[in-house]
Design a protein around this motif. Structure first.
Motif, PDB file in Angstrom:
ATOM      1  N   UNK A 135      11.253 -66.298  31.423  1.00  0.00           N
ATOM      2  CA  UNK A 135      11.450 -65.460  30.234  1.00  0.00           C
ATOM      3  C   UNK A 135      11.171 -64.004  30.612  1.00  0.00           C
ATOM      4  N   UNK A 136      11.429 -63.107  29.672  1.00  0.00           N
ATOM      5  CA  UNK A 136      11.050 -61.707  29.872  1.00  0.00           C
ATOM      6  C   UNK A 136      10.211 -61.272  28.671  1.00  0.00           C
ATOM      7  N   UNK A 137       9.026 -60.773  28.964  1.00  0.00           N
ATOM      8  CA  UNK A 137       8.147 -60.303  27.883  1.00  0.00           C
ATOM      9  C   UNK A 137       8.444 -58.819  27.644  1.00  0.00           C
ATOM     10  N   UNK A 138       8.616 -58.447  26.392  1.00  0.00           N
ATOM     11  CA  UNK A 138       8.836 -57.043  26.036  1.00  0.00           C
ATOM     12  C   UNK A 138       7.628 -56.578  25.227  1.00  0.00           C
ATOM     13  N   UNK A 139       6.939 -55.542  25.725  1.00  0.00           N
ATOM     14  CA  UNK A 139       5.805 -55.010  24.962  1.00  0.00           C
ATOM     15  C   UNK A 139       6.241 -53.726  24.265  1.00  0.00           C
TER      16      UNK A 139
ATOM     17  N   UNK B 172      16.863 -53.259  29.085  1.00  0.00           N
ATOM     18  CA  UNK B 172      15.634 -53.170  28.292  1.00  0.00           C
ATOM     19  C   UNK B 172      14.837 -51.918  28.631  1.00  0.00           C
ATOM     20  N   UNK B 173      14.831 -51.564  29.910  1.00  0.00           N
ATOM     21  CA  UNK B 173      14.005 -50.421  30.337  1.00  0.00           C
ATOM     22  C   UNK B 173      14.497 -49.095  29.757  1.00  0.00           C
TER      23      UNK B 173
ATOM     24  N   UNK C 249       6.670 -51.649  28.010  1.00  0.00           N
ATOM     25  CA  UNK C 249       6.819 -52.246  29.342  1.00  0.00           C
ATOM     26  C   UNK C 249       7.483 -53.614  29.217  1.00  0.00           C
ATOM     27  N   UNK C 250       8.026 -54.084  30.335  1.00  0.00           N
ATOM     28  CA  UNK C 250       8.608 -55.432  30.347  1.00  0.00           C
ATOM     29  C   UNK C 250       8.088 -56.188  31.574  1.00  0.00           C
ATOM     30  N   UNK C 251       7.975 -57.488  31.419  1.00  0.00           N
ATOM     31  CA  UNK C 251       7.504 -58.330  32.533  1.00  0.00           C
ATOM     32  C   UNK C 251       8.326 -59.595  32.631  1.00  0.00           C
TER      33      UNK C 251
ATOM     34  N   UNK D  60       4.087 -58.468  37.314  1.00  0.00           N
ATOM     35  CA  UNK D  60       4.288 -57.015  37.231  1.00  0.00           C
ATOM     36  C   UNK D  60       4.604 -56.579  35.814  1.00  0.00           C
ATOM     37  N   UNK D  61       4.282 -55.305  35.540  1.00  0.00           N
ATOM     38  CA  UNK D  61       4.673 -54.664  34.292  1.00  0.00           C
ATOM     39  C   UNK D  61       5.595 -53.523  34.653  1.00  0.00           C
ATOM     40  N   UNK D  62       6.853 -53.644  34.300  1.00  0.00           N
ATOM     41  CA  UNK D  62       7.817 -52.588  34.607  1.00  0.00           C
ATOM     42  C   UNK D  62       7.826 -51.607  33.440  1.00  0.00           C
ATOM     43  N   UNK D  63       7.780 -50.339  33.767  1.00  0.00           N
ATOM     44  CA  UNK D  63       7.655 -49.322  32.726  1.00  0.00           C
ATOM     45  C   UNK D  63       8.902 -49.272  31.832  1.00  0.00           C
ATOM     46  N   UNK D  64       8.694 -49.171  30.529  1.00  0.00           N
ATOM     47  CA  UNK D  64       9.805 -48.999  29.587  1.00  0.00           C
ATOM     48  C   UNK D  64      10.032 -47.526  29.302  1.00  0.00           C
TER      49      UNK D  64
END
Ligand code: ATP
Ligand code: MG
Length: 386
Positions: free
Chosen positions: A4-8, A65-66, A73-75, A160-164
């Protein structure tokens, strides 16, 4: 075990009464951006989860998403049942088998008695037992196993947390009309305002046949690029040649730019009001060129009542170029097509125009007729990114 992809989402706007409105707007924007990709978007307490997508779409989903404003952030993550043994087993299975690591646990499910720290220690122990080449290092680690245990008995494991893109969801902060040239500055200005939750409309003036189809296409492409962040942009392409002819015929050429820019502002305001926009946006930066001295800005601003947002007013060109590179408009902006402002350019434009003199000059022009004529021949294009 599902990928899955988590979107914060940005924390700040989740407080207060507008939370629901912001979340709904963001959810709509995410759905729109993921249009055409088969997946399921679920809302889950201050975050969204993308599920049920094909592996080959993973990269495209993350990239889209980014760019969406309001996402912090997304993970990429693995979703499993929140059973402590199961968590240890899966963490050991999917993590690298060598290197220094640490485990961090966030436990939203308060019905689980064990403390987060102890769960992390258990998972770490299990991983160490499973692989001789692993060591724990809380500070200098090669990877971090993040475990997020939610209230609904699901757990996520991610690394990882990829920056949004940050900012506020597009559409929750009103509408504004961007004066979009083919230059470097105005796309950056539009991006900055859109980042504050504003829905963008755009207007571009072109001087056919002095400016080419390619110059127009470049502006459409710029609007499309900005729309990856802001959502669809309705672009009005306004024919400007008649106005330029009239100015050239009736007024001193040194005032060309000042007079042109007053027309641009008038037309932009009329279009803005007709589309329900509450403000204009330009890419002006103080002192950058003759038309951007304080005196020039005062004179061009004088013809409109709507507020004019100039997010780059205090920026250096270098900073603007860096932003343009980051939002991927720079390479388009430097394509060498002419802009309407460069077509009838005087050798010595006035740098410090006086309002009363400019107003006297305009008495020689039928402003209403020129403005209405240009608006009547305006072409509207919806610029959509995906
Ligand atoms: P840009 O890089 O955005 O073109 P610039 O440094 O070239 O800016 P000017 O040409 O003086 O500066 O334009 C200032 C602002 O006026 C632009 O940022 C834009 O908002 C608006 N503008 C200029 N030309 C046009 C045009 N042809 N159509 C729409 N807006 C324009
Ligand atoms: Mg320009």
């Amino acid at each position: 075990m599902d990928k899955v992809i988590i979107i914060r989402v940005g924390e700040l706007f989740l407080k207060g009464n507008n939370k629901r409105y912001f979340e709904d707007t963001l959810s709509r924007n995410i759905r729109k951006a993921l249009d055409g990709i088969k997946c399921y978007l679920r809302s889950a307490r201050n975050r969204f989860i993308v599920e049920n997508y094909a592996e080959r779409d993973h990269g495209a989903i993350i990239m889209r998403l980014q760019k969406i404003f309001g996402i912090h952030s997304v993970s990429p993550a693995i979703k499993i049942h929140a059973d402590l043994d199961e968590i240890s087993r899966v963490a050991a299975e999917i993590s690298p088998k060598a290197g220094k690591f640490r485990v961090s646990v966030n436990k939203a499910d308060k019905t689980i008695q064990k403390r987060s720290m102890d769960i992390a220690a258990d998972v770490g122990q299990f991983m160490l037992k499973n692989s001789k080449d692993l060591t724990v290092d809380l500070f200098k680690y090669d990877f971090e196993v993040n475990i997020d245990i939610r209230e609904d008995k699901t757990a996520f494991i991610f690394y990882e947390r990829l920056e949004g893109a940050g900012g506020l969801p597009s559409g929750c902060g009103g509408k504004a009309m961007l004066l979009l040239s083919g230059g470097i500055d105005s796309p950056v200005a539009g991006h900055k305002i859109a980042r504050r939750g504003v829905q963008l409309f755009a207007v571009h003036y072109h001087s056919f046949p002095y400016t080419s189809e390619k110059a127009k296409q470049k502006v459409i492409d710029l609007a499309k690029t900005v729309s990856k962040y802001s959502g669809d942009i309705e672009l009005s392409v306004v024919p400007f040649t008649e106005i330029q002819y009239a100015i050239r015929e009736k007024c001193p050429i040194e005032f060309m730019i000042t007079l042109m820019r007053r027309f641009m502002m008038r037309i932009a305001e009329r279009l803005a009001i007709s589309k329900g926009c509450g403000a204009l946006v330009t890419g002006e930066s103080l002192g950058q060129v003759a038309s951007q001295t304080m005196e020039s800005i005062i004179v061009t601003n004088d013809v409109v009542k709507l507020p004019v947002f100039r997010p780059l007013i205090g920026s250096d060109k270098y900073e603007i170029i860096e932003d343009a590179r980051n939002i991927e408009t720079y390479d388009l902006s430097i394509l060498p097509y002419e802009d309407c402002c460069t077509v009838f350019l005087p050798k010595n434009p006035v740098i410090k125009p006086r309002l009363s003199i400019v107003e006297d000059m305009e008495k020689l022009l039928d402003i209403e007729l020129l403005v209405e004529g240009a608006i009547a021949r305006t072409e509207t294009i919806i610029c959509s990114s995906y």
